[in-house]
Design a protein around this motif. Structure first.
Motif, short mmCIF file in Angstrom:
data_model
loop_
_atom_site.label_atom_id
_atom_site.label_comp_id
_atom_site.label_asym_id
_atom_site.label_seq_id
_atom_site.Cartn_x
_atom_site.Cartn_y
_atom_site.Cartn_z
N GLU A 351 15.45 28.56 38.35
CA GLU A 351 14.43 28.85 37.35
C GLU A 351 14.23 30.35 37.19
O GLU A 351 14.04 30.85 36.07
CB GLU A 351 13.11 28.17 37.74
N GLN A 352 14.24 31.07 38.28
CA GLN A 352 14.11 32.53 38.18
C GLN A 352 15.29 33.14 37.43
O GLN A 352 15.12 34.06 36.62
CB GLN A 352 13.99 33.13 39.58
N ALA A 353 16.48 32.63 37.70
CA ALA A 353 17.65 33.14 36.99
C ALA A 353 17.55 32.84 35.49
O ALA A 353 17.87 33.70 34.65
CB ALA A 353 18.92 32.51 37.56
N ALA A 354 17.09 31.64 35.13
CA ALA A 354 16.94 31.29 33.71
C ALA A 354 15.86 32.15 33.06
O ALA A 354 16.02 32.61 31.92
CB ALA A 354 16.60 29.81 33.58
N THR A 355 14.76 32.39 33.78
CA THR A 355 13.70 33.27 33.24
C THR A 355 14.21 34.68 33.04
O THR A 355 13.90 35.34 32.04
CB THR A 355 12.50 33.27 34.20
N THR A 356 15.01 35.15 33.96
CA THR A 356 15.59 36.50 33.82
C THR A 356 16.51 36.58 32.60
O THR A 356 16.51 37.59 31.89
CB THR A 356 16.37 36.85 35.10
N ARG A 357 17.26 35.51 32.34
CA ARG A 357 18.12 35.51 31.16
C ARG A 357 17.30 35.57 29.87
O ARG A 357 17.67 36.28 28.93
CB ARG A 357 19.01 34.27 31.17
N VAL A 358 16.19 34.82 29.83
CA VAL A 358 15.32 34.87 28.64
C VAL A 358 14.77 36.26 28.43
O VAL A 358 14.79 36.81 27.31
CB VAL A 358 14.18 33.84 28.77
N ARG A 359 14.28 36.87 29.50
CA ARG A 359 13.72 38.22 29.38
C ARG A 359 14.80 39.22 28.97
O ARG A 359 14.54 40.14 28.18
CB ARG A 359 13.10 38.63 30.71
N GLU A 360 15.98 39.03 29.49
CA GLU A 360 17.07 39.94 29.12
C GLU A 360 17.38 39.85 27.64
O GLU A 360 17.59 40.88 26.97
CB GLU A 360 18.31 39.59 29.94
N VAL A 361 17.39 38.64 27.11
CA VAL A 361 17.66 38.47 25.68
C VAL A 361 16.56 39.14 24.85
O VAL A 361 16.83 39.86 23.88
CB VAL A 361 17.78 36.97 25.33
N TYR A 362 15.30 38.91 25.22
CA TYR A 362 14.20 39.52 24.46
C TYR A 362 14.23 41.04 24.57
O TYR A 362 13.97 41.74 23.58
CB TYR A 362 12.86 38.98 24.97
N GLU A 363 14.51 41.56 25.74
CA GLU A 363 14.56 43.01 25.90
C GLU A 363 15.67 43.63 25.04
O GLU A 363 15.49 44.67 24.41
CB GLU A 363 14.78 43.37 27.38
N ARG A 364 16.82 42.97 25.03
CA ARG A 364 17.91 43.46 24.18
C ARG A 364 17.55 43.35 22.70
O ARG A 364 17.94 44.19 21.89
CB ARG A 364 19.18 42.66 24.47
N ALA A 365 16.81 42.29 22.34
CA ALA A 365 16.46 42.09 20.93
C ALA A 365 15.46 43.14 20.46
O ALA A 365 15.64 43.74 19.39
CB ALA A 365 15.90 40.69 20.73
N VAL A 366 14.39 43.37 21.22
CA VAL A 366 13.38 44.33 20.77
C VAL A 366 13.89 45.76 20.84
O VAL A 366 13.27 46.67 20.26
CB VAL A 366 12.09 44.17 21.61
N ALA A 367 14.98 45.98 21.54
CA ALA A 367 15.56 47.33 21.56
C ALA A 367 16.22 47.68 20.24
O ALA A 367 16.48 48.86 19.98
CB ALA A 367 16.58 47.44 22.70
N GLN A 368 16.50 46.68 19.39
CA GLN A 368 17.13 46.93 18.10
C GLN A 368 16.04 47.24 17.07
O GLN A 368 15.67 46.41 16.23
CB GLN A 368 17.94 45.70 17.66
N VAL A 369 15.50 48.46 17.13
CA VAL A 369 14.41 48.87 16.24
C VAL A 369 14.96 49.05 14.83
O VAL A 369 16.03 49.64 14.65
CB VAL A 369 13.76 50.17 16.74
N PRO A 370 14.27 48.54 13.79
CA PRO A 370 14.77 48.70 12.42
C PRO A 370 14.83 50.16 12.01
O PRO A 370 14.00 50.97 12.42
CB PRO A 370 13.75 47.92 11.58
N PRO A 371 15.80 50.51 11.18
CA PRO A 371 15.87 51.89 10.70
C PRO A 371 14.86 52.12 9.58
O PRO A 371 14.55 51.23 8.80
CB PRO A 371 17.31 52.00 10.17
N GLY A 372 14.33 53.34 9.50
CA GLY A 372 13.41 53.67 8.42
C GLY A 372 12.01 53.13 8.67
O GLY A 372 11.70 52.51 9.70
N THR A 373 11.15 53.37 7.69
CA THR A 373 9.74 52.96 7.79
C THR A 373 9.36 52.06 6.64
O THR A 373 8.25 52.14 6.10
CB THR A 373 8.85 54.21 7.80
N GLU A 374 10.28 51.21 6.20
CA GLU A 374 9.97 50.22 5.17
C GLU A 374 9.57 48.91 5.84
O GLU A 374 10.27 48.42 6.73
CB GLU A 374 11.17 50.01 4.25
#
Length: 752
Positions: A351-374
């Motif tokens: 379960e800890q390994a699965a939770t770590t995978r979920v957090r890893e996916v979210y961390e990688r996703a939110v790191a993709q900040v949109p370009p510009g200010t639109e």
């Protein structure tokens, strides 16, 4: 024809005798000249034969001298000598040709073929030996040489030829041909040793796989496993080598599957997949998925499918890292895997390994900040943060991490350009769930102060309303109205709050302030809410005054209709008079409306719209008036309203382009009677005649006198004195007809 032009054809009729295309082709074939064929020579004795041979040799020698480098000429010369049975001369020609071009494969093949045709086997062997010595990289010569030896049943000689050939490390086909030779003579151990030498020379995965399959076909399973294990040891555990050896792993696992050693096959697959990145093992994952579908359990099959989908998502994200839809699907996949693991009762480490995978996916996703200010680029992105925070709060119960996620997201959004009310509100609700109400109010207060927005005011007001903090709600509504005083919905909601709190004086004051605003987004909604409030309170006089004020501002037909219906609608007793009633009474007594006042309002409305020249609005008013009279009035009242409906007529007018167009116009009886009484009389008669002709109730001869009488009246403008009485009677009858015509015209309009 003299000036080069085509002749003029005077007679274009068909010829008497027709010629078909088939006849033309047949004639063309018959008229073709026969090709030249050399005459046949017959040799009667040896003298002529020698003469013929000498002449041909002179010709060949001459051509060779002219084109010495042409192998074609040499081959023709040598083959001619062989056809004459002069093998010594043919060998001489071939040897001379080899002096010219010793590396011509065609020349060597023709030379050996000539010897074999002449059954000179030893000569052919010598030639093949010379050829492969000179051209060891030409596989065709080796194949011919081996075929000759095997054809002569000289298997040891064929093996010697193969051994010489393999010393040059040829292509795979040579090794396979040698193995097939041994298999044809049932020399299985020799074939196995050839495979061993082959992998030593060319240790590629496909060679190992072929060797392993060969040993499996011999039913030497231990030897086959040894081959595959040796191959895996040779390639090692390095990522690049394991990627290269995917075929070996796949073949090894499939062999174990065929032997029903499913656990061994699963271990092989998992070992290979653990050493390879997901993006480079798609084929191996596909094979593993197929294996688990056939022989695996539910849990193993699900894990395999998850791995395959992970590879798919990673591949899509490698092309476009800001594809937020893929990130959503990827995160849902990992969250679903975690939930399935929890339902199946997995271990804490899993379960800890699965939770770590979920957090890893979210961390990688939110790191993709949109370009510009639109803002349109941020709409999907911000939901990644929201889903991340909800996951930490609901699934992992890590509230500090969830709070940190909300705060990081709020810092990331450029609030000076735009903001997201949902983010602020979800953060505030999170703090409320954590029983930290000051933090929630602080966040929403900062949001309103930094970037005020309608959704923020609504959410904050609803939060305080749910907490029953009505003073704070009033304060927020005041801020809301200060922010946007033209928002009718804000005034209405504020007044509804005071109504719920039964502070009716404040409600009326709020409504008065709202309707007094110079600019409102939808003022009709605010007026309607104000009137509905007074109606529910039973204040007919106040509601009537509101209608009068609204009519002075707009005078819209819908307001008139609503005003008239209001006068006839029963209202509850005013709240001031309800205090004297019994408190146990469930229903509030109703005060009946006044139908006559409603008719007066309809009449006022009709006159007002008539003065403004609004014909379509008058028709809409008459429709509502008629429906009202049908419900509340008598047939005489309904007939009176029907007589007021217009007659629809067709008019012709000239448009801007100068063309005459037809248009439909509505002629009201009272308008036309006041402006053009004679024209209206004629129009009534014409309309009556048209209706009767349409219904089939009157003939043309009966309708013409009335039409002619009307036209005469229009032309003269008065009747004769002796006919005054009769004309009055006719006028009376015509008036009745006109009334019926108007009613029938209205009925036709309803049908249309």
């Amino acid at each position: 024809m003299q000036d080069g032009r085509a002749p003029r054809i005077k007679n274009r009729a068909a010829a008497a005798i027709q010629v078909t295309a088939e006849q033309l082709l047949r004639d063309a074939q018959e008229r073709q000249e026969s090709q030249f064929r050399a005459p046949k020579q017959r040799v009667e004795d040896f003298e002529e034969l020698h003469e013929y041979r000498g002449r041909k040799r002179e010709e060949f020698e001459k051509r060779i001298r002219q084109t010495r480098g042409s192998i074609k000429e040499w081959l023709q010369y040598a083959n001619w000598e062989a056809s004459q049975g002069e093998y010594a001369r043919s060998r001489s020609v071939f040897e001379r040709a080899l002096d010219v071009d010793p590396r011509s494969v065609q020349l060597w093949l023709s030379y050996t073929e000539m010897e074999l045709k002449g059954r000179n086997v030893q000569h052919a062997r010598n030639l093949f030996d010379r050829a492969v010595t000179l051209l060891p990289r030409v596989d065709q010569l080796w194949y011919k040489y081996v075929y000759l030896e095997e054809l002569l049943q000289n298997v040891p000689g064929a093996r010697q030829v193969f051994e010489r050939w393999l010393q040059w490390e040829p292509e795979d086909k040579a090794w396979q041909a040698y193995i097939k030779l041994e298999l044809r003579y049932n020399e299985l151990d020799r074939a196995s040793s050839i495979y061993e030498r082959w992998v030593a020379v060319r240790p590629e995965p496909r060679v190992w796989v072929k060797w392993g399959k060969y040993e499996e076909e011999r039913i030497r399973l231990d030897k086959a496993r040894e081959v595959f294990q040796t191959a895996l040891e040779f390639f090692g555990d390095d990522e690049e080598q394991v990627e290269k050896a995917q075929a070996v792993f796949n073949a090894f696992a499939k062999m174990e599957t065929r032997l029903k050693e499913y656990e061994r096959a699963r271990v092989i697959y998992k070992f290979a997949l653990s050493k390879l990145p997901r993006s480079k093992s798609a084929a191996l994952y596909a094979a593993y998925t197929k294996f688990e579908k056939q022989h695996g359990t539910k849990s193993t099959l699900e894990s395999t499918v998850l791995g395959k989908r992970r590879i798919q998502y990673e591949d899509e994200l490698s092309h476009d890292g800001r594809n937020y839809d893929v990130w959503f699907d990827y995160a849902r996949l990992e969250e679903g895997a975690l939930k399935d693991l929890q339902e199946e009762g997995g271990t804490t480490e899993e379960e800890q390994a699965a939770t770590t995978r979920v957090r890893e996916v979210y961390e990688r996703a939110v790191a993709q900040v949109p370009p510009g200010t639109e803002k349109r680029h941020w709409r999907r992105y911000i939901f990644l943060w929201l889903n991340y925070a909800l996951f930490e709060e609901i699934e992992t119960k890590d509230y500090d991490r969830a709070r940190q996620i909300y705060q990081t997201a709020l810092k990331l959004v450029p609030h000076k350009q735009f903001t997201f009310a949902k983010l602020w509100l979800l953060y505030a609700h999170f703090e409320v769930r954590q029983l930290d109400l000051p933090a929630a109010r602080k966040a929403l207060g900062a949001a309103i102060g930094m970037c005020p927005k309608e959704a923020l005011f609504k959410g904050y007001i609803q939060l305080e309303f749910d907490l029953r903090e009505f003073d704070r709600v009033r304060t927020l509504y005041e801020k809301y109205i200060e922010f946007d005083h033209s928002n009718s919905a804000a005034w209405i909601k504020y007044a509804e709050l005071e109504t719920q709190l039964e502070d009716f004086s404040r409600t009326r004051a709020i409504f008065e302030l709202g309707v007094a605003q110079q600019q409102l987004s939808m003022p009709e909604l605010l007026w309607k809410a104000y009137i509905d409030f007074e109606t529910e309170e039973g204040e007919r006089e106040k509601a009537r005054s509101l209608y009068e004020r609204l009519l002075s501002l707009s005078g819209h037909v819908k307001v008139w209709i609503s005003y008239a219906l209001f006068e006839a609608t029963p209202l509850p007793m005013p709240r001031a008079d309800r205090e004297d009633l019994d408190e146990d009474a469930e229903e509030v007594p109703m005060v009946e409306g006044d139908v006559e006042l409603a008719r007066q309002v309809f009449d006022r409305a009709y006159k007002d719209l008539k003065n403004k020249g609004l014909k379509a609005e008058r028709v809409a008013l008459l429709e509502s008036w008629k429906a009202f009279e049908q419900t509340n009035g008598s047939p005489q009242n309904v007939d009176k309203v029907e007589k007021m409906f217009p007659i629809v007529s067709k008019k012709r007018k000239t448009d801007e382009t100068g063309q005459v167009v037809e248009d439909w116009d509505m002629v009201f009886a009272d308008d036309e009677r006041e402006s053009n009484p004679t024209t209206f009389k004629f129009l009534q008669n014409a309309h009556a005649w048209a209706q009767k002709a349409k219904m089939g109730g009157a003939s043309l001869s009966k309708a013409l006198p009335a039409l002619a009488s009307s036209r005469t009246t229009q032309e003269t403008g008065h009747d004769e004195p002796s006919n005054k009485t009769q004309s009055r009677g006719d006028d009376k009858n015509d008036g009745d007809d006109s009334a019926s015509d108007v009613a029938s015209s209205h009925g036709d309009e309803d049908e249309d």
